[in-house]
Scaffold this motif. Structure first.
Motif, mmCIF file in Angstrom:
data_model
loop_
_atom_site.group_PDB
_atom_site.id
_atom_site.type_symbol
_atom_site.label_atom_id
_atom_site.label_comp_id
_atom_site.label_asym_id
_atom_site.label_seq_id
_atom_site.Cartn_x
_atom_site.Cartn_y
_atom_site.Cartn_z
ATOM 1 N N ASP A 23 55.701 -22.516 -32.075
ATOM 2 C CA ASP A 23 55.349 -21.097 -31.959
ATOM 3 C C ASP A 23 53.836 -20.943 -32.015
ATOM 4 N N GLU A 24 53.227 -20.712 -30.883
ATOM 5 C CA GLU A 24 51.768 -20.616 -30.806
ATOM 6 C C GLU A 24 51.210 -19.371 -31.487
ATOM 7 N N ASP A 25 52.057 -18.385 -31.750
ATOM 8 C CA ASP A 25 51.575 -17.131 -32.321
ATOM 9 C C ASP A 25 51.564 -17.096 -33.842
ATOM 10 N N VAL A 26 52.155 -18.083 -34.496
ATOM 11 C CA VAL A 26 52.146 -18.134 -35.959
ATOM 12 C C VAL A 26 50.893 -18.891 -36.384
ATOM 13 N N THR A 27 50.097 -18.250 -37.241
ATOM 14 C CA THR A 27 48.873 -18.882 -37.726
ATOM 15 C C THR A 27 49.210 -19.874 -38.844
ATOM 16 N N LEU A 28 48.272 -20.765 -39.137
ATOM 17 C CA LEU A 28 48.488 -21.702 -40.246
ATOM 18 C C LEU A 28 48.685 -20.970 -41.579
ATOM 19 N N PRO A 29 47.891 -19.922 -41.899
ATOM 20 C CA PRO A 29 48.156 -19.201 -43.155
ATOM 21 C C PRO A 29 49.550 -18.548 -43.181
ATOM 22 N N GLN A 30 49.988 -18.018 -42.049
ATOM 23 C CA GLN A 30 51.334 -17.432 -42.003
ATOM 24 C C GLN A 30 52.388 -18.517 -42.194
ATOM 25 N N TYR A 31 52.167 -19.658 -41.566
ATOM 26 C CA TYR A 31 53.107 -20.767 -41.730
ATOM 27 C C TYR A 31 53.156 -21.215 -43.187
ATOM 28 N N ARG A 32 52.001 -21.273 -43.825
ATOM 29 C CA ARG A 32 51.967 -21.655 -45.243
ATOM 30 C C ARG A 32 52.778 -20.671 -46.080
ATOM 31 N N ALA A 33 52.692 -19.375 -45.758
ATOM 32 C CA ALA A 33 53.494 -18.377 -46.474
ATOM 33 C C ALA A 33 54.984 -18.641 -46.265
ATOM 34 N N LEU A 34 55.367 -18.967 -45.047
ATOM 35 C CA LEU A 34 56.770 -19.281 -44.781
ATOM 36 C C LEU A 34 57.218 -20.502 -45.570
ATOM 37 N N VAL A 35 56.356 -21.498 -45.666
ATOM 38 C CA VAL A 35 56.687 -22.713 -46.431
ATOM 39 C C VAL A 35 56.856 -22.377 -47.912
ATOM 40 N N VAL A 36 55.980 -21.543 -48.454
ATOM 41 C CA VAL A 36 56.110 -21.138 -49.861
ATOM 42 C C VAL A 36 57.440 -20.429 -50.073
ATOM 43 N N LEU A 37 57.815 -19.548 -49.155
ATOM 44 C CA LEU A 37 59.104 -18.856 -49.274
ATOM 45 C C LEU A 37 60.262 -19.846 -49.148
ATOM 46 N N ALA A 38 60.122 -20.844 -48.282
ATOM 47 C CA ALA A 38 61.170 -21.858 -48.141
ATOM 48 C C ALA A 38 61.290 -22.690 -49.409
ATOM 49 N N GLN A 39 60.155 -23.008 -50.025
ATOM 50 C CA GLN A 39 60.160 -23.844 -51.224
ATOM 51 C C GLN A 39 60.658 -23.099 -52.455
ATOM 52 N N HIS A 40 60.214 -21.857 -52.607
ATOM 53 C CA HIS A 40 60.419 -21.140 -53.862
ATOM 54 C C HIS A 40 61.370 -19.959 -53.775
ATOM 55 N N GLY A 41 61.816 -19.609 -52.580
ATOM 56 C CA GLY A 41 62.725 -18.485 -52.427
ATOM 57 C C GLY A 41 61.988 -17.159 -52.399
ATOM 58 N N PRO A 42 62.750 -16.058 -52.462
ATOM 59 C CA PRO A 42 62.156 -14.721 -52.354
ATOM 60 C C PRO A 42 61.039 -14.506 -53.374
ATOM 61 N N ARG A 43 60.004 -13.812 -52.926
ATOM 62 C CA ARG A 43 58.829 -13.539 -53.768
ATOM 63 C C ARG A 43 58.378 -12.109 -53.560
ATOM 64 N N ARG A 44 57.860 -11.535 -54.623
ATOM 65 C CA ARG A 44 57.152 -10.265 -54.473
ATOM 66 C C ARG A 44 55.850 -10.576 -53.742
ATOM 67 N N GLU B 48 60.975 -2.279 -56.677
ATOM 68 C CA GLU B 48 60.437 -3.624 -56.449
ATOM 69 C C GLU B 48 60.951 -4.183 -55.125
ATOM 70 N N VAL B 49 60.024 -4.767 -54.369
ATOM 71 C CA VAL B 49 60.350 -5.362 -53.075
ATOM 72 C C VAL B 49 60.043 -6.851 -53.127
ATOM 73 N N ARG B 50 60.934 -7.627 -52.547
ATOM 74 C CA ARG B 50 60.703 -9.063 -52.398
ATOM 75 C C ARG B 50 60.737 -9.407 -50.914
ATOM 76 N N VAL B 51 60.053 -10.476 -50.594
ATOM 77 C CA VAL B 51 60.039 -10.978 -49.221
ATOM 78 C C VAL B 51 60.770 -12.315 -49.222
ATOM 79 N N LEU B 52 61.600 -12.528 -48.203
ATOM 80 C CA LEU B 52 62.310 -13.783 -48.078
ATOM 81 C C LEU B 52 62.364 -14.206 -46.622
ATOM 82 N N LEU B 53 62.617 -15.473 -46.407
ATOM 83 C CA LEU B 53 62.733 -15.989 -45.046
ATOM 84 C C LEU B 53 63.935 -15.377 -44.350
ATOM 85 N N SER B 54 63.764 -15.041 -43.087
ATOM 86 C CA SER B 54 64.899 -14.680 -42.249
ATOM 87 C C SER B 54 65.487 -15.978 -41.701
#
Length: 154
Positions: A32-53, A92-98
């Motif tokens: 996916d050429e449109d996902v930046t490295l910082p965005q990818y890192r956020a996705l990895v954190v969500l994958a590793q640790h689950g939903p986060r505020r 309270e809102v959490r973000v999680l991987l789709s």
């Protein structure tokens, strides 16, 4: 003049980190050429640790809460993450991987593993053993979750 051993270690890690970042960048761009490295890192954190505020995600990424919120907005807009309200406290809102976000992380991980296996295949068994020991120690010091504990194994 002899170099400071600490400088040698830092130099070696800097060189290795450039090589590893190049592997990540190539793997991500292929998926996916449109996902930046910082965005990818956020996705990895969500994958590793689950939903986060968003504020907890900001802390994990070492960015400001407003930066994390904007990043979450972009990830949600791209359907790579979803927001959910916490049942116990609807404010309270959490973000999680789709599912799409999970698929992206899994595919990039598969591509990274393939490329790294090729690079490491050029090393002798003794060299690979040394790399394993050194990188596990380094990852532990950085607080990274061990790979088998969260990632796709190909």
């Amino acid at each position: 003049m002899q170099r400071d051993p600490e400088d040698e270690v830092v130099d070696a890690v800097m060189s290795a980190s450039r090589a590893l970042l190049a592997v990540v960048a190539r793997s991500l761009a292929a998926v996916d050429e449109d996902v930046t490295l910082p965005q990818y890192r956020a996705l990895v954190v969500l994958a590793q640790h689950g939903p986060r505020r968003p504020v907890d995600l900001a802390e994990a990424l070492a960015v400001t809460p407003s930066t994390a919120t904007r990043m979450c907005d972009r990830l949600v807009a791209r359907e790579l993450a979803v927001r959910e309200r916490v049942a116990e406290d609807r404010r309270e809102v959490r973000v999680l991987l789709s599912d799409r976000g999970r698929d992206l992380v899994d595919e990039v991980t598969r591509r990274r593993r393939t490329e790294l296996a090729g690079l490491l295949g050029a090393l002798s068994a003794a060299q690979r053993s040394s790399v394993v020991q050194a990188l596990r120690t380094f990852a532990d010091a950085a607080g990274e979750v061990p790979e088998p504990d969260w990632a796709v194994v190909v």
